[in-house]
Scaffold this motif. Structure first.
Motif, mmCIF file in Angstrom:
data_model
loop_
_atom_site.group_PDB
_atom_site.id
_atom_site.type_symbol
_atom_site.label_atom_id
_atom_site.label_comp_id
_atom_site.label_asym_id
_atom_site.label_seq_id
_atom_site.Cartn_x
_atom_site.Cartn_y
_atom_site.Cartn_z
ATOM 1 N N LYS A 95 1.991 0.614 -2.222
ATOM 2 C CA LYS A 95 1.586 1.317 -0.988
ATOM 3 C C LYS A 95 2.459 0.928 0.200
ATOM 4 C CE LYS A 95 -3.282 2.370 -1.886
ATOM 5 N NZ LYS A 95 -4.686 2.016 -1.546
ATOM 6 N N GLN A 148 -3.545 0.712 -11.619
ATOM 7 C CA GLN A 148 -4.179 0.578 -10.306
ATOM 8 C C GLN A 148 -3.482 -0.469 -9.462
ATOM 9 O OE1 GLN A 148 -6.397 2.882 -9.428
ATOM 10 N NE2 GLN A 148 -6.167 2.030 -7.372
ATOM 11 N N GLU A 195 -1.538 0.029 -5.874
ATOM 12 C CA GLU A 195 -1.893 -0.797 -4.708
ATOM 13 C C GLU A 195 -0.679 -1.544 -4.164
ATOM 14 O OE1 GLU A 195 -5.001 -3.297 -6.100
ATOM 15 O OE2 GLU A 195 -6.469 -1.657 -6.276
#
Length: 318
Positions: A44, A37, A41
């Motif tokens: 991005k 995760q 993130e």
């Protein structure tokens, strides 16, 4: 300022090199991969990423990384990356060929000798205080000298390993998709997969992982080997059906095995290999010398800098 994400702790000098011109985010937890995760993130808004084999670069990640231009994989292999998806997103993928060839070949040579001469078994006995003294066949192993060594995957690492056999007067055979000039120079003979398995006293897997080679070493393959033969894998764990290999060694269908890679890493003490005495197991350290790892990191950094500064990648994949 363009952003670069590095998914493991690396040499600080390499990070400083990038920080002169880029914002750099480094996952600084030693020996643990960046959580998925967090990876999604951080990437991005990233323009460049240095990845490890534990980082999956797939459609999900690429869809979310709209600014991404380059992924530098700290490895020769790139089976953690969806190349077609990267191409469709216009993302350049690079790897680290050549710089780790000799070091990985040295590790392969370490494994063949360690396995043949039962080095770890002997060490465990001694350290446990179980050595009762010398006797003629105590910990008697297998000679490498004068034997037939089969290499599955005669690329640069396979050829570097074969060169190291020259002082052992071995017969070298190999199986490859095509004939290797380097192998020809060494006097190695190109054979079928079946011949490789049947004739070799030691089989080394040094191939990249592809759909063709995935699980190529299964029960049918091990059944072709001599009962006195050893299997060594420095390629990828997924080349092997691990339960089949465990059974072959336990049953005495082959003499032993030595592995630096596993299908799912890291493995635990519950893995089927860990209770088999004549299996030599290492934690994926094929290229793990300080000099080589620094050279790999530097190549990744230079690839990222070249692409983000408008140049061409140094070692693009395909």
């Amino acid at each position: 300022m363009k952003k670069i994400v590095i998914t493991r702790r690396i040499n600080p000098a390499m990070v400083d090199k990038l920080k002169k011109d880029f914002e750099v985010v480094v996952w600084d937890e030693d020996n643990t991969p960046m959580p998925r995760q967090r990876f999604l993130e951080e990437t991005k808004d990233a323009h460049g990423v240095m990845t490890m084999l534990s980082d999956k670069v797939d459609e999900e990640m690429l869809n979310g990384a709209q600014n991404l231009k380059v992924v530098a994989n700290l490895a020769v292999g790139y089976d953690n990356i969806d190349l077609e998806a990267a191409k469709s997103h216009g993302v350049i993928i690079t790897n680290t060929p050549d710089v780790l060839t000799e070091t990985t070949a040295e590790l392969a040579f370490t494994l063949i000798l360690t396995s043949a001469r039962r080095v770890l078994e002997a060490n465990r006995e001694l350290m446990a205080g179980e050595w009762s003294g010398w006797s003629p066949y105590h910990m008697a192993g297998t000679d490498v000298f004068g034997k037939t060594v089969g290499i599955f995957g005669m690329g640069s690492i396979g050829a570097a390993f074969a060169r190291r056999l020259s002082g052992f007067r071995t017969k070298i055979i190999y199986h490859n998709r095509s004939r290797s000039e380097a192998a020809d120079e060494l006097g190695a003979e190109l054979v079928s997969f079946e011949e490789l398995m049947a004739e070799s006293d030691f089989v080394l897997c040094a191939a990249p992982l592809t759909e063709e080679t995935r699980h190529r070493f299964d029960k049918a393959a091990f059944d072709k080997m001599k009962r006195s033969a050893f299997f060594i894998n420095i390629g990828r764990g997924a080349h092997v059906v691990e339960e089949d290999l465990a059974q072959a060694v336990r049953n005495g269908d082959i003499k032993g095995a030595a592995l630096d890679v596993f299908e799912n890493e890291p493995i635990s003490d519950a893995h089927p290999f860990t209770d088999i005495p004549n299996m030599t197991l290492l934690p994926h350290i094929g290229s793990a010398s300080v000099d080589t790892r620094n050279n790999m990191m530097n190549l990744c950094v230079n690839n990222i800098m070249e692409v983000l500064n408008g140049g061409k990648p140094i070692t693009p994949v395909r």
